[in-house]
Design an enzyme around this catalytic site. Sequence first.
Site, short mmCIF file in Angstrom:
data_model
loop_
_atom_site.label_atom_id
_atom_site.label_comp_id
_atom_site.label_asym_id
_atom_site.label_seq_id
_atom_site.Cartn_x
_atom_site.Cartn_y
_atom_site.Cartn_z
N GLN A 1 -17.39 -0.60 122.72
CA GLN A 1 -16.45 -0.69 123.84
C GLN A 1 -17.09 -0.13 125.11
O GLN A 1 -16.98 1.06 125.41
CB GLN A 1 -15.15 0.04 123.53
CG GLN A 1 -14.08 -0.24 124.57
CD GLN A 1 -12.74 0.31 124.18
OE1 GLN A 1 -12.52 0.82 123.09
NE2 GLN A 1 -11.80 0.20 125.09
N PHE A 2 -17.73 -1.01 125.87
CA PHE A 2 -18.42 -0.58 127.08
C PHE A 2 -17.45 -0.04 128.13
O PHE A 2 -17.83 0.74 128.99
CB PHE A 2 -19.27 -1.71 127.68
CG PHE A 2 -18.50 -2.77 128.38
CD1 PHE A 2 -18.29 -2.71 129.75
CD2 PHE A 2 -17.99 -3.86 127.69
CE1 PHE A 2 -17.58 -3.69 130.42
CE2 PHE A 2 -17.27 -4.85 128.34
CZ PHE A 2 -17.07 -4.77 129.70
N THR A 3 -16.18 -0.40 128.05
CA THR A 3 -15.21 0.05 129.06
C THR A 3 -14.96 1.56 129.00
O THR A 3 -14.40 2.12 129.94
CB THR A 3 -13.87 -0.71 128.94
OG1 THR A 3 -13.34 -0.52 127.63
CG2 THR A 3 -14.07 -2.20 129.22
#
Length: 148
Positions: free
Chosen positions: A78-80
Site C-alpha cells: 500500500q504505497f498510499t
Amino acid sequence: MKVVIQKVTSASVVVEEQTIAKIGQGFLLLVGVKTGDTQADADYLVNKIAKMRIFEDAEGKMNHDISEVSGEVLSVSQFTLLANTKKGNRPSFVDAARPNEATKLYDYFNEGLRGQGLEVSEGQFGADMSVSLVNDGPTTIILDTENK
C-alpha cells in the site's frame, strides 16, 4: 518502510471479483515501501512483527505473539501509506519507492516473515484491491522504520 498491523479474526483480498487471498485469525499488514528503504529496514519490521505480543492470554492480557496462537498473515502492499499531506489537499506520493524497487523489498519482507515460520498470504502488488477485515479488539499498530 511503514507497516500498519491490524489484528484480525479474518481478512481477505479481492481483485477483479476474485478472492485471491484469505486468512483467519492473525495480522492484516498494510506495507508501504519508501525510496531508500533497505533490507535492514525489512528485517527490523519482520522481527518486530513476528514477536509482537498483542494476542490475549487466558487472563485477557496481550501476552502472546502470532505464532503462539497459530495466526496467519495477510500482507498487502500500500504505497498510499507514504502520502505527504503537508501542502494542499491532494496527497503527494513522491516518497514512495518506484514499483520495481518496492516489489523487491516487499517480496523480501514477506519471505522474511515466512522465514520466521509464519503462514503468509499476499495481495497483488500494484492491483486495484478490495480488502476486507474484521479487526479484533480493535487493535491497530503502526510501525515506521524512521522511528526505530
